[in-house]
Design an enzyme around this catalytic site. Structure first.
Site, short mmCIF file in Angstrom:
data_model
loop_
_atom_site.label_atom_id
_atom_site.label_comp_id
_atom_site.label_asym_id
_atom_site.label_seq_id
_atom_site.Cartn_x
_atom_site.Cartn_y
_atom_site.Cartn_z
N ASP A 231 0.89 -1.18 0.04
CA ASP A 231 0.04 0.23 0.19
C ASP A 231 0.80 1.29 0.03
OD1 ASP A 231 -2.33 1.75 0.78
OD2 ASP A 231 -1.40 1.95 2.45
N SER B 120 -2.56 1.17 -4.51
CA SER B 120 -3.26 2.42 -3.64
C SER B 120 -4.45 3.02 -3.77
CB SER B 120 -2.10 3.61 -3.74
OG SER B 120 -2.72 4.78 -3.16
N ALA B 121 -5.38 3.25 -2.90
CA ALA B 121 -6.67 3.83 -2.82
C ALA B 121 -6.51 5.29 -2.96
CB ALA B 121 -7.66 3.30 -1.94
N ASP C 52 -0.13 4.97 1.14
CA ASP C 52 -0.49 5.91 2.28
C ASP C 52 -0.32 5.39 3.35
OD1 ASP C 52 -1.01 8.33 0.86
OD2 ASP C 52 -2.87 7.69 0.36
N LYS D 41 -9.81 -3.56 -3.19
CA LYS D 41 -8.26 -3.93 -3.55
C LYS D 41 -8.41 -5.17 -4.01
CE LYS D 41 -5.55 -0.19 -1.12
NZ LYS D 41 -4.35 -0.06 -0.31
N SER E 225 -16.07 12.87 -2.93
CA SER E 225 -14.82 13.57 -3.08
C SER E 225 -14.22 14.06 -4.56
CB SER E 225 -13.70 12.73 -2.36
OG SER E 225 -12.60 12.98 -2.53
N GLU F 298 -14.13 4.23 8.07
CA GLU F 298 -13.25 3.41 7.57
C GLU F 298 -12.39 2.48 8.82
OE1 GLU F 298 -9.87 5.13 5.10
OE2 GLU F 298 -8.67 3.70 5.72
N ASP G 134 -1.47 -0.85 5.83
CA ASP G 134 -1.96 -0.33 7.08
C ASP G 134 -3.24 -0.31 7.50
OD1 ASP G 134 -2.49 1.89 5.09
OD2 ASP G 134 -2.64 3.04 6.96
P1 TMP Z 1 -4.60 3.53 0.99
O1 TMP Z 1 -3.49 3.88 1.83
O2 TMP Z 1 -5.26 2.25 1.34
O3 TMP Z 1 -4.34 3.70 -0.60
O4 TMP Z 1 -6.02 4.72 1.05
C1 TMP Z 1 -6.12 6.04 0.75
C2 TMP Z 1 -6.71 6.73 2.11
O5 TMP Z 1 -7.08 7.97 1.42
C3 TMP Z 1 -7.88 6.27 2.64
O6 TMP Z 1 -7.56 6.24 4.06
C4 TMP Z 1 -8.92 7.09 2.49
C5 TMP Z 1 -8.07 8.36 2.08
N1 TMP Z 1 -9.07 9.45 1.73
C6 TMP Z 1 -8.66 10.69 1.87
O7 TMP Z 1 -7.91 10.99 2.71
N2 TMP Z 1 -9.33 11.79 1.15
C7 TMP Z 1 -10.38 11.50 0.28
O8 TMP Z 1 -10.84 12.61 -0.39
C8 TMP Z 1 -10.71 10.41 -0.08
C9 TMP Z 1 -11.72 9.75 -1.09
C10 TMP Z 1 -9.80 9.11 0.51
MG MG Z 2 -2.63 3.00 3.60
#
Ligand code: TMP
Ligand code: MG
Length: 287
Positions: free
Chosen positions: A37, A152-153, A39, A201, A105, A84, A226
């Site tokens: 991942d 990554s999301a 973030d 994912k 968003s 979440e 994470d």
């Molecule tokens: P990830 O670490 O699993 O790739 O996820 C990305 C993180 O981004 C997840 O905690 C959701 C967050 N997020 C924001 O902080 N702002 C936003 O506008 C959106 C849609 C997601």
């Molecule tokens: Mg993450």
């Protein structure tokens, strides 16, 4: 391993972890692939007591967005991030809320006049940081030709820029994420592929079966994440021999530690470094 005895390292089944590390070592670099991942896994959660921005957080900088747009996105984050990480809800219950969050968003982002030209500067001016040791990890994996999939999301364009500015984007690295679509004037007009949110994912990984097919002789996986949703990043890999899962737990450690220890082989609390991961990778790649 000494590195696994630190106070921030939590392991439910030490024997199983030792066995998995031995199996990864036996397979060596030629059998290994790493799926991570971005973030809060490769990027820092905090630095000197201040929370570091995620990909979305970087886009929310004053350079890219107006104060009112930023406030709207922050309000969404306050509401949906608590969902979440809510340990009283199942992933199935959370999914509709995550889709709602991303759709709202992304709609706001579409109205925010985001320009491609702003991406590099907003990354440069943000407080985003890769975890200590990321650079060494990327170099080690590249030197041993071990593929690294970053799943990554967040926002693909942003994370690629972060890696390029703070480290090196090597040829063994591939990103699966939400990449923005720009018109000929460089204005963001949408996203290039299906939405990846924190809890789908598994679908994303299955869509990239061609990637996994190309490296199908690599039966051993090191999985880094994470979020509970990150556990499904390897769902597209067939015939997995050994999958060692390392989970970075950044928030609500007191309530989430037990469930993290049930799900991940190794849990690292408040660890802003890749030290444990790099120690394991050094053993696995030592031929
Ligand atoms: P990830 O670490 O699993 O790739 O996820 C990305 C993180 O981004 C997840 O905690 C959701 C967050 N997020 C924001 O902080 N702002 C936003 O506008 C959106 C849609 C997601
Ligand atoms: Mg993450």
């Amino acid at each position: 391993m000494d590195i696994l005895t630190g106070p921030n390292v939590h392991i439910k089944d030490k024997t199983a972890v030792n066995e998995k590390i031995k199996a990864l070592m036996k397979g060596g670099s030629k059998s290994l692939q790493v799926i991570s991942d971005f973030d809060r896994t490769l990027s820092r959660h905090s630095y000197k007591g201040k929370v570091c921005p995620s990909c979305h957080g970087i886009l929310e900088s004053g350079l890219v967005m107006s104060e009112s747009t930023r406030m709207e996105l922050q309000e969404l984050k306050t509401k949906y991030y608590s969902i979440e990480i809510d340990h009283n809800m199942t992933i199935k219950e959370k999914i509709p809320y995550m889709i709602e969050w991303y759709e709202k968003s992304h709609t706001i982002m579409l109205g925010a006049n985001i320009l491609k030209d702003h991406i590099a500067d907003s990354v440069r001016e943000s407080n985003v940081r890769l975890k200590d040791g990321c650079d060494e990890m990327f170099t080690l994996l590249n030197n041993h030709s071990v593929p690294l999939l970053i799943f990554s999301a967040g926002v693909g364009d942003i994370l690629k820029e972060v890696i390029s500015q703070k480290s090196t984007f090597h040829p063994n690295m591939k990103i699966v994420s939400n990449f923005m679509k720009f018109n000929e004037k460089g204005k963001m007009i949408g996203f290039l592929s299906d939405l990846i949110h924190v809890f789908n994912k598994n679908e994303g990984s299955l869509c990239h079966s061609q990637y996994f097919n190309d490296i199908r002789h690599r039966h051993n996986i090191l999985l880094l994440g994470d979020s509970m949703g990150d556990l499904h990043m390897a769902d597209g890999v067939e015939d997995v021999s050994t999958c060692l899962k390392i989970g970075y737990l950044n928030d609500k450690v007191d309530v989430l530690l037990d469930s993290f220890m049930d799900a991940w082989d190794i849990v690292l609390t408040d660890d802003q470094s890749m030290d444990v991961t790099n120690a394991i990778l050094s053993l696995v790649t030592a031929e």
